[in-house]
Scaffold this active site. Structure first.
Site, PDB file in Angstrom:
ATOM      1  N   SER A 124      -3.688   6.620  13.213  1.00 15.15           N
ATOM      2  CA  SER A 124      -2.590   7.243  13.743  1.00 15.15           C
ATOM      3  C   SER A 124      -2.269   8.396  12.939  1.00 15.15           C
ATOM      4  O   SER A 124      -2.231   8.511  11.806  1.00 15.15           O
ATOM      5  CB  SER A 124      -1.443   6.288  13.608  1.00 15.15           C
ATOM      6  OG  SER A 124      -2.024   5.050  14.351  1.00 15.15           O
ATOM      7  N   GLU A 157       2.832  -2.921   5.507  1.00 14.57           N
ATOM      8  CA  GLU A 157       2.690  -2.684   7.026  1.00 14.57           C
ATOM      9  C   GLU A 157       3.054  -3.756   7.828  1.00 14.57           C
ATOM     10  O   GLU A 157       3.843  -3.349   8.723  1.00 14.57           O
ATOM     11  CB  GLU A 157       1.167  -2.499   7.232  1.00 14.57           C
ATOM     12  CG  GLU A 157       0.704  -2.374   8.710  1.00 14.57           C
ATOM     13  CD  GLU A 157      -0.693  -2.038   8.971  1.00 14.57           C
ATOM     14  OE1 GLU A 157      -1.609  -2.491   8.428  1.00 14.57           O
ATOM     15  OE2 GLU A 157      -1.016  -1.357  10.126  1.00 14.57           O
TER      16      GLU A 157
END
Ligand SMILES: Cc1cc2nc3c(=O)[nH]c(=O)nc-3n(C[C@H](O)[C@H](O)[C@H](O)COP(=O)(O)OP(=O)(O)OC[C@H]3O[C@@H](n4cnc5c(N)ncnc54)[C@H](O)[C@@H]3O)c2cc1C
Length: 414
Positions: free
Chosen positions: A170, A253
């Site tokens: 990403s 995360e």
């Protein structure tokens, strides 16, 4: 559980609220409020530039990366103050999405394993949005099983030479730095031969190829490495300790994804309250009411589960693996809600782009984006494994290659 702010928390909330009221980019508020269902678009402005400007403004006033130490660009705030800030920032928080990987995962990893010099050099620019970081973990042969990765780093003097490929990275196309996990020793079992580095994404030999998604956006990429040179001082953690370092990144995360979960329920409730079907308002239809009721129950369950995590944070505890349930429930809920919203609109559900069809455009985006939520940051199946093994204490998954040297694991090619 006590939902009231303590006097200190109330004072902090008032200060944050006043600063946001005086400084937030109000001209984008309407677009940001509408943008919860898949993608954020700001009419007439570049999202990345608006996001960077808001981040810089926050950093200058001491409101960036609140829980980081002041010397690294943060505020030294408590975890609960960070949650209060997120609640008050509201729709403007959506501008932080381009920084979420850097702030939520890469920064904490550098903080845990970087040298003092690195921390003082890199973290303030990461906090202020001047630099964006990406996470280079997944590979074609190593996603859920990250330890199966094949990107090689080989020592040459004081440098490492990196060759291989990452995927689904990403933001790599606008990132300045990346956190990169590599294989440095193929002769030991897969978890033991990994080493973590960070690198400048503009280094010679790094090639970023954007991937076009079903929702029309290009948010992630393939990244190729051909003889990329990384100095040894950019290693994070000891040689061969990359798996341990990556656990710090992955734990952060899950926490950063969990902190801003969308369910689609408020949007769906409003939509059904206004949608006129042949039989009257959608919300008056018993079948729709029954679905709304069950989504309302799930949304409340998620809200109180997240309050439980917030409450444990406020007591100085670390939220545990039970929080994996948040993404598991909200990912499939988003998908169900989007599918039903499209069904309710009949043929018009396929239309997008005009002002009249705004709602159908939103739910269409949600439908196309929601599967990614069930994959990124741990797939549904992996989260179920975590809950089964670490919360319910069920027997572990079968891991036949765990103790086999990586180069002895049968494979079609390496
Ligand atoms: C929107 C998005 C953004 C992403 N961003 C990044 C990023 O910035 N950086 C990065 O490194 N990665 C990123 N990823 C990659 C993501 O981490 C992986 O896609 C994810 O971990 C799954 O890996 P995979 O795609 O290789 O699927 P696989 O691991 O090949 O899984 C395929 C299927 O097998 C199932 N499966 C696998 N193992 C098991 C098991 N043990 N038990 C039961 N079922 C199993 C999975 O659940 C899945 O259904 C992103 C992904 C998405 C969708």
């Amino acid at each position: 559980m006590n939902f009231e702010d303590t006097p200190q928390e109330a004072a902090f909330r008032a200060e944050a609220k006043a600063w946001i009221a005086a400084n937030a980019p109000r001209q984008y508020e309407e677009d940001l409020r509408k943008a919860s269902l898949g993608r954020t678009v700001i009419k007439g402005a570049n999202l990345l530039e608006v996001a960077k400007a808001w981040q810089k403004k926050k950093a200058d006033a001491g409101w960036a990366c609140l829980h980081w130490p002041k010397e690294y660009g943060g505020r030294g705030a408590s975890p609960i103050e960070r949650v209060i800030w997120q609640q008050e920032e509201g729709p403007f928080g959506k501008l932080s999405s381009v920084f979420i990987i850097g702030h939520g995962m890469c920064g904490p990893t550098v903080m845990a394993f970087g040298s003092e010099e690195h921390k003082r050099h890199y973290l303030p620019k990461l906090a202020s949005g001047e630099h964006i970081w990406c996470q280079l973990f997944s590979e074609p042969a190593g996603g859920s099983d990250v330890a199966g990765l094949r990107t090689r780093a080989e020592k040459q003097g004081d440098n490492w030479i990196v060759n291989g490929q990452k995927i689904w990275t990403s933001g790599a196309h606008y990132s300045d730095y990346g956190l990169l996990i590599t294989r440095t020793d193929p002769n030991v079992p897969k978890h033991k031969g990994l080493t973590m580095f960070f690198l400048d994404m503009k280094s010679k030999g790094v090639e970023v190829r954007p991937i076009k998604q079903a929702n029309g956006m290009q948010e992630f990429n393939e990244v190729y490495f051909t003889d990329v040179v990384i100095p040894d001082h950019q290693r994070l953690g000891a040689l061969g300790d990359g798996w341990n370092v990556s656990l710090t990144t992955l734990m952060n995360e899950r926490m950063s994804i969990g902190s801003r979960l969308a369910t689609g329920f408020p949007e769906m409730f409003e939509f059904c309250s206004n949608l006129m079907t042949d039989d009257g308002l959608a919300i008056d239809d018993p079948a729709t009411r029954s679905k709304l009721a069950s989504w309302a129950v799930k949304a409340s369950g998620l809200k109180y589960t997240s309050y439980r995590a917030i409450s444990s944070l406020s007591k100085g505890e670390r939220p545990g693996p039970e929080n994996s349930i948040g993404k598991l429930v909200s990912g499939s809920m988003l998908q169900d809600i989007a599918t039903y919203a499209m069904d309710l609109q009949g043929a018009a559900g396929a239309l997008t782009g005009t002002d009249e069809q705004e709602a159908s455009g939103q739910f269409q985006q949600m439908l196309l984006s929601s599967p990614s939520m069930r994959i990124a940051g741990g797939t549904d199946e992996i989260l179920r494994n975590i809950i089964a093994e670490r919360v319910l204490g069920l027997p572990g998954d079968i891991r036949v290659d765990k103790d086999v040297p990586f180069n002895k694991i049968p494979t079609k090619g390496r």
